[in-house]
Design a protein around this motif. Structure first.
Motif, PDB file in Angstrom:
ATOM      1  N   LYS A  61      -9.998  -4.243  -3.400  1.00  0.00           N
ATOM      2  CA  LYS A  61      -9.157  -3.044  -2.806  1.00  0.00           C
ATOM      3  C   LYS A  61      -8.644  -2.184  -4.017  1.00  0.00           C
ATOM      4  O   LYS A  61      -8.787  -1.022  -4.204  1.00  0.00           O
ATOM      5  N   PHE A  62      -8.141  -3.026  -5.234  1.00  0.00           N
ATOM      6  CA  PHE A  62      -8.176  -2.202  -6.459  1.00  0.00           C
ATOM      7  C   PHE A  62      -9.155  -1.340  -7.013  1.00  0.00           C
ATOM      8  O   PHE A  62      -9.380  -0.036  -7.241  1.00  0.00           O
ATOM      9  N   LEU A  63     -10.430  -2.030  -6.949  1.00  0.00           N
ATOM     10  CA  LEU A  63     -11.630  -1.348  -7.720  1.00  0.00           C
ATOM     11  C   LEU A  63     -12.124  -0.317  -6.611  1.00  0.00           C
ATOM     12  O   LEU A  63     -12.469   0.722  -7.063  1.00  0.00           O
ATOM     13  N   GLN A  64     -11.935  -0.490  -5.561  1.00  0.00           N
ATOM     14  CA  GLN A  64     -12.375   0.641  -4.367  1.00  0.00           C
ATOM     15  C   GLN A  64     -11.517   1.892  -4.587  1.00  0.00           C
ATOM     16  O   GLN A  64     -12.022   2.921  -4.375  1.00  0.00           O
ATOM     17  N   THR A  65     -10.012   1.524  -4.657  1.00  0.00           N
ATOM     18  CA  THR A  65      -9.196   2.836  -4.822  1.00  0.00           C
ATOM     19  C   THR A  65      -8.831   3.338  -6.110  1.00  0.00           C
ATOM     20  O   THR A  65      -7.806   4.001  -6.285  1.00  0.00           O
ATOM     21  N   ILE A  86       0.823  -1.231   0.162  1.00  0.00           N
ATOM     22  CA  ILE A  86       0.064   0.038  -0.058  1.00  0.00           C
ATOM     23  C   ILE A  86       0.999   1.230  -0.157  1.00  0.00           C
ATOM     24  O   ILE A  86       1.926   1.190   0.829  1.00  0.00           O
ATOM     25  N   ILE A  87       0.605   2.149  -0.898  1.00  0.00           N
ATOM     26  CA  ILE A  87       1.252   3.319  -0.717  1.00  0.00           C
ATOM     27  C   ILE A  87       0.109   4.568  -0.532  1.00  0.00           C
ATOM     28  O   ILE A  87      -0.857   4.608  -1.067  1.00  0.00           O
ATOM     29  N   TYR A  88       0.765   5.307   0.390  1.00  0.00           N
ATOM     30  CA  TYR A  88      -0.213   6.469   0.966  1.00  0.00           C
ATOM     31  C   TYR A  88       0.206   7.786   0.008  1.00  0.00           C
ATOM     32  O   TYR A  88       0.893   8.030  -0.074  1.00  0.00           O
ATOM     33  N   HIS A  89      -1.069   8.556   0.058  1.00  0.00           N
ATOM     34  CA  HIS A  89      -0.774   9.924  -0.504  1.00  0.00           C
ATOM     35  C   HIS A  89      -0.766  10.052  -1.895  1.00  0.00           C
ATOM     36  O   HIS A  89      -0.393  11.010  -2.314  1.00  0.00           O
ATOM     37  N   GLY A 143      -3.681  11.794   1.966  1.00  0.00           N
ATOM     38  CA  GLY A 143      -4.975  11.042   2.545  1.00  0.00           C
ATOM     39  C   GLY A 143      -5.452   9.681   1.973  1.00  0.00           C
ATOM     40  O   GLY A 143      -5.847   8.982   2.298  1.00  0.00           O
ATOM     41  N   ALA A 144      -4.986   9.803   0.572  1.00  0.00           N
ATOM     42  CA  ALA A 144      -5.298   8.843  -0.314  1.00  0.00           C
ATOM     43  C   ALA A 144      -4.417   7.627  -0.010  1.00  0.00           C
ATOM     44  O   ALA A 144      -3.463   7.650   0.614  1.00  0.00           O
ATOM     45  N   SER A 145      -4.913   6.410  -0.530  1.00  0.00           N
ATOM     46  CA  SER A 145      -4.029   5.202  -0.545  1.00  0.00           C
ATOM     47  C   SER A 145      -4.265   4.346  -1.843  1.00  0.00           C
ATOM     48  O   SER A 145      -5.449   4.438  -2.585  1.00  0.00           O
ATOM     49  N   CYS A 146      -3.137   3.553  -2.251  1.00  0.00           N
ATOM     50  CA  CYS A 146      -3.304   2.818  -3.462  1.00  0.00           C
ATOM     51  C   CYS A 146      -2.530   1.705  -3.382  1.00  0.00           C
ATOM     52  O   CYS A 146      -1.462   1.629  -2.922  1.00  0.00           O
TER      53      CYS A 146
END
Length: 275
Positions: A199-203, A33-36, A73-76
């Motif tokens: 999780k991919f689809l959600q983000t 997970i990478i944030y921001h 605040g985002a994440s990927c």
């Protein structure tokens, strides 16, 4: 210098990665997970070697693959790929239309780990070093009570890279999202787990909404005309994406569509067979 690539689109798929760097065929890519940063359908690539087009598709000028943008605040989610200098150079060539940028280690976390200091489930030994160094750097920042900007010093022996698109544009009939490309990404996601795919689809943003519209309000946009929404074409039978796998798409298309429908039902309804 140890090099790592953060794969957030087609590079999640091991079969796709190995087409560019055959030496990675047996390599482990670690979920991460990478944030921001926020993943969006926003890159723009002109047609060329990356698309297979017949005469009926002459009006298509290119396509819209995955892109990212910085957002606090985002994440990927994605995968961490350990590469050598030659492999890194190969991906630089592949990622035409993108520029390689360095990611701060403080934003790198193990995927689905409640304790970011735990590397018990990490299978890639080199990636374990990244997670341990990232945890140490975050602790150091907290102890010193420094701001994030004060902690942006680059590591001398580890670099985590991400490819960011040179041009950010929304899809349209001349630059569509291609289902054959989506399927390759989903193949990679499903090779990790269904939860990883979800999780991919959600983000991932931009399946339907235009520009900066609120992504939580998808249902209110169901009746927009075709000219107003992002163009997404189902090209499974006659794929445009050069690294498409028609057999995989035809055998797994229903499974992939069901997963997409869980998160983007109205966008899926607007997907077209031809444009």
């Amino acid at each position: 210098m140890k090099h790592f690539i953060f794969g957030y689109g087609s590079l999640i798929c091991p079969q796709s990665r190995s087409q560019t760097a055959p030496t990675l065929q047996a390599a482990i890519a670690e979920p991460v997970i990478i944030y921001h940063i926020e993943r969006t359908w926003s890159a723009r690539v002109l047609k060329g070697d990356s698309l297979v087009l017949d005469a009926s598709r002459d009006h298509i000028r290119g396509w819209t693959p995955m892109g990212i943008r910085k957002r606090q605040g985002a994440s990927c989610n994605g995968v961490l790929i350990h590469v050598d200098d030659e492999e890194l150079a190969r991906f630089d060539v592949r990622e035409e239309g993108y520029k390689r940028h360095r990611i701060d280690l403080v934003d790198v976390y193990p995927h689905e780990s409640e304790d970011d200091s735990s590397t018990a489930g990490v299978r890639c030994p080199q990636c374990r070093i990244v997670f341990e160094r990232a945890h140490k750097k975050r602790n150091s920042a907290n102890l010193m009570n420094d701001s994030k900007s004060d902690q942006m010093m680059e590591e001398p022996d580890i670099a985590v890279w991400v490819y960011i698109q040179n041009e950010e544009s929304v899809p349209n009939p001349s630059f569509p999202i291609t289902q054959s490309y989506v399927d390759i990404i989903m193949r990679g996601c499903l090779s990790v787990s269904k939860e990883f795919a979800r999780k991919f689809l959600q983000t991932t943003h931009g399946w339907w909404h235009d520009g900066e519209l609120d992504v939580s309000n998808e249902t209110n946009n169901e009746d927009r005309s075709a000219s107003q929404h992002h163009t997404w074409v189902d090209d499974r039978q006659f794929p445009m994406y050069v690294r498409a796998d028609t057999i995989f798409s035809m055998e797994n298309g229903e499974t992939i569509d069901r997963l997409i429908e869980e998160h983007h039902p109205h966008a899926l309804k607007k997907r077209v067979i031809s444009i």
